[in-house]
Design a protein around this motif. Structure first.
Motif, short mmCIF file in Angstrom:
data_model
loop_
_atom_site.label_atom_id
_atom_site.label_comp_id
_atom_site.label_asym_id
_atom_site.label_seq_id
_atom_site.Cartn_x
_atom_site.Cartn_y
_atom_site.Cartn_z
N VAL A 47 0.83 -1.20 0.00
CA VAL A 47 0.00 0.00 0.00
C VAL A 47 0.87 1.26 0.00
O VAL A 47 0.64 2.20 -0.77
CB VAL A 47 -0.95 -0.01 1.22
CG1 VAL A 47 -1.65 1.34 1.37
CG2 VAL A 47 -1.98 -1.12 1.08
N LEU A 48 1.89 1.27 0.85
CA LEU A 48 2.73 2.46 0.98
C LEU A 48 3.52 2.74 -0.30
O LEU A 48 3.82 3.90 -0.62
CB LEU A 48 3.70 2.30 2.16
CG LEU A 48 3.05 2.24 3.55
CD1 LEU A 48 4.11 1.99 4.62
CD2 LEU A 48 2.29 3.53 3.85
N PHE A 49 3.87 1.68 -1.04
CA PHE A 49 4.71 1.86 -2.23
C PHE A 49 3.88 1.89 -3.51
O PHE A 49 4.43 1.96 -4.60
CB PHE A 49 5.74 0.73 -2.31
CG PHE A 49 7.05 1.15 -2.92
CD1 PHE A 49 7.41 0.75 -4.20
CD2 PHE A 49 7.93 1.97 -2.23
CE1 PHE A 49 8.61 1.13 -4.78
CE2 PHE A 49 9.14 2.35 -2.78
CZ PHE A 49 9.48 1.94 -4.06
N ALA A 50 2.54 1.87 -3.40
CA ALA A 50 1.69 1.84 -4.59
C ALA A 50 1.90 3.07 -5.47
O ALA A 50 2.14 2.95 -6.68
CB ALA A 50 0.22 1.72 -4.17
N ILE A 51 1.83 4.25 -4.89
CA ILE A 51 2.00 5.47 -5.68
C ILE A 51 3.44 5.64 -6.17
O ILE A 51 3.65 5.93 -7.36
CB ILE A 51 1.52 6.70 -4.87
CG1 ILE A 51 0.01 6.61 -4.65
CG2 ILE A 51 1.88 7.99 -5.61
CD1 ILE A 51 -0.56 7.75 -3.82
N PRO A 52 4.46 5.45 -5.32
CA PRO A 52 5.84 5.53 -5.85
C PRO A 52 6.10 4.55 -6.99
O PRO A 52 6.87 4.87 -7.91
CB PRO A 52 6.70 5.19 -4.62
CG PRO A 52 5.87 5.62 -3.46
CD PRO A 52 4.46 5.31 -3.85
N SER A 53 5.48 3.38 -6.97
CA SER A 53 5.68 2.41 -8.05
C SER A 53 5.18 2.95 -9.37
O SER A 53 5.77 2.72 -10.43
CB SER A 53 4.98 1.09 -7.72
OG SER A 53 5.59 0.44 -6.64
N GLY A 54 4.05 3.66 -9.32
CA GLY A 54 3.52 4.26 -10.53
C GLY A 54 4.44 5.31 -11.09
O GLY A 54 4.69 5.37 -12.30
#
Length: 430
Positions: A277-284
């Motif tokens: 969840v925490l890395f969802a946006i950075p992954s994008g």
């Protein structure tokens, strides 16, 4: 068409509702089946695959149908406005059922209604998002879905202690709130009228036309000289077999191989979910910066290495306590590996759907979203069955789960290496 982060967050409430429903369903329906209806474990396993079976056959057709549909409120919204309320009603009926047959009928209504609106609500993301921003937008969508799962697990557990029906009321309420927010604040882009629109308006077999459309596009995927779409769909199939096999048997792996309690083993799954969840946006954003293919392949490689480490490292090493963290609790070596897997899974999961939908045009986004769910859902059905047979054949050795999965992850890595399309398209001035 301009990218709006605020609209993406609002759209995320739709996926938030989907995630709450399935999280509560997966957590507590097996308990109802075992305690209230005295169902054997084998039959519970079959029952819990019904959602994937329904999704595999219905979601691709619904996705293609939504591509063809033209209404005043859009092509995706009618499915959401029908499916979400029906799902909420069915979800409330589940804990209130007084017999196995009523429970089964409520579950069937839930599975059908969820299959009706999941693909359209997911297809709305690429509908309202320019190609260069779809990885970032998918990160936001998955963040909202992850928050829904966390609320369902943590809040649902407390509510279940008060009354077993309360988590289901929570899920029904949140899915309605999510659907209403999507309807009120998301406006679908105008689709130019085409030759197929009259057929869709007449209602004379829209689902049949959609089925023909999905079969036609599936045939194109398999027969096209350029194999990127087929390669990524096969990669998706293999990495979801690996992931679903681990998820289905991880608690038993913890109990039987690591000598943990069921609750401690389940907590390790939470140590995977929170980093995801925490890395969802950075992954994008990473996918947009260095390329979706590179990001996905890095994630697949990390998954392969991390899971293999859980097989190769001795139990004595895996259970060594490293630290205690808020929310996550005690973090042993295997927990640290699981946290790394959560980050790796976000690299894969956030960027794969945008790659698939950017292999087609805007008129077929729903169809290709349906193909994505067909291959991932087929893997969700076959994965646990395959792993269960293998574990049983070798004398209930649950550590073999961590030997089998790297093989499937490696196969996914190989297929991804042949993908040549699916990166963000250049945005044209509007």
């Amino acid at each position: 068409m301009k990218y709006s982060m605020s609209k993406t967050f609002l759209l995320g409430f739709g996926f938030f509702g989907v995630s709450v429903i399935w999280s509560v369903y997966n957590a507590f329906v097996p308990v109802f089946l075992a305690d209230r209806y005295l169902m054997a474990a084998g039959f519970i396993g079959v029952f819990m695959t019904l959602d994937n079976i329904a999704s595999m056959f219905i979601q691709p057709v619904i996705g293609a149908w939504s591509d063809r549909l033209r209404t005043r409120i859009g092509r995706r919204m009618p499915f959401i406005l029908v499916g979400a309320p029906l799902a909420a009603v069915a979800f409330i009926l589940l804990p209130l059922s007084t017999s196995m047959w009523l429970f089964f009928l409520a579950a069937v209504l839930l599975l059908l209604s969820m299959a009706v609106w999941r693909t359209p609500v997911v297809a709305l993301m690429p509908d309202i998002t320019p190609s260069p921003y779809r990885s970032q937008a998918n990160g936001i969508i998955n963040l909202m879905g992850g928050l829904g799962a966390i609320i369902a697990f943590l809040g649902g557990a407390s509510l279940y202690d008060m009354n077993p029906a309360y988590p289901f009321y929570l899920g029904a309420g949140l899915v309605l709130v999510g659907a209403v927010l999507v309807f009120l604040f998301i406006r679908e882009p105008k689709i130019e009228s085409g030759a197929e629109q009259p057929e869709a308006k007449k209602g004379d077999g829209g689902s049949k036309s959609a089925l023909r459309d999905i079969l036609k596009n599936l045939a194109i995927v398999f027969t096209s000289k350029e194999k990127s779409a087929l390669m990524i769909l096969l990669a998706i199939f293999f990495w979801f077999i690996a992931y679903n096999g681990i998820e289905a048997f991880f608690t038993l792996y913890g109990q039987n191989h690591l000598n943990m309690t069921a609750s401690d083993a389940a907590r390790l799954l939470g140590q995977l979910s929170l980093p995801f969840v925490l890395f969802a946006i950075p992954s994008g954003y990473l996918g947009a910066a260095i390329g979706r293919k590179r990001t996905i392949m890095a994630g697949v490689a990390l998954m392969t290495i991390g899971v293999a480490a859980m097989y190769l490292l001795p139990v004595e090493t895996l259970v060594i306590s490293l630290t205690k963290l808020p929310v996550l609790g005690n973090v042993p070596v295997v927990g640290a590996i699981m946290m790394g897997l959560g980050v790796a899974w976000s690299l894969i999961n956030i960027n794969s759907l945008p790659m698939v939908v950017d292999m087609t045009d805007d008129d077929h986004i729903g169809t290709y979203t349906g193909l994505y769910y067909f291959f991932s859902t087929l893997a969700a059905i076959l994965g646990p069955i395959t792993y269960g047979v293998m574990v049983q054949l070798f004398g209930n050795r649950y550590d073999l789960v961590m030997l089998i999965s790297p093989i499937f992850f490696f196969a996914a890595f190989v297929f991804m290496s042949f993908v040549r399309r699916g990166e963000a398209k250049k945005q044209t001035a509007s």
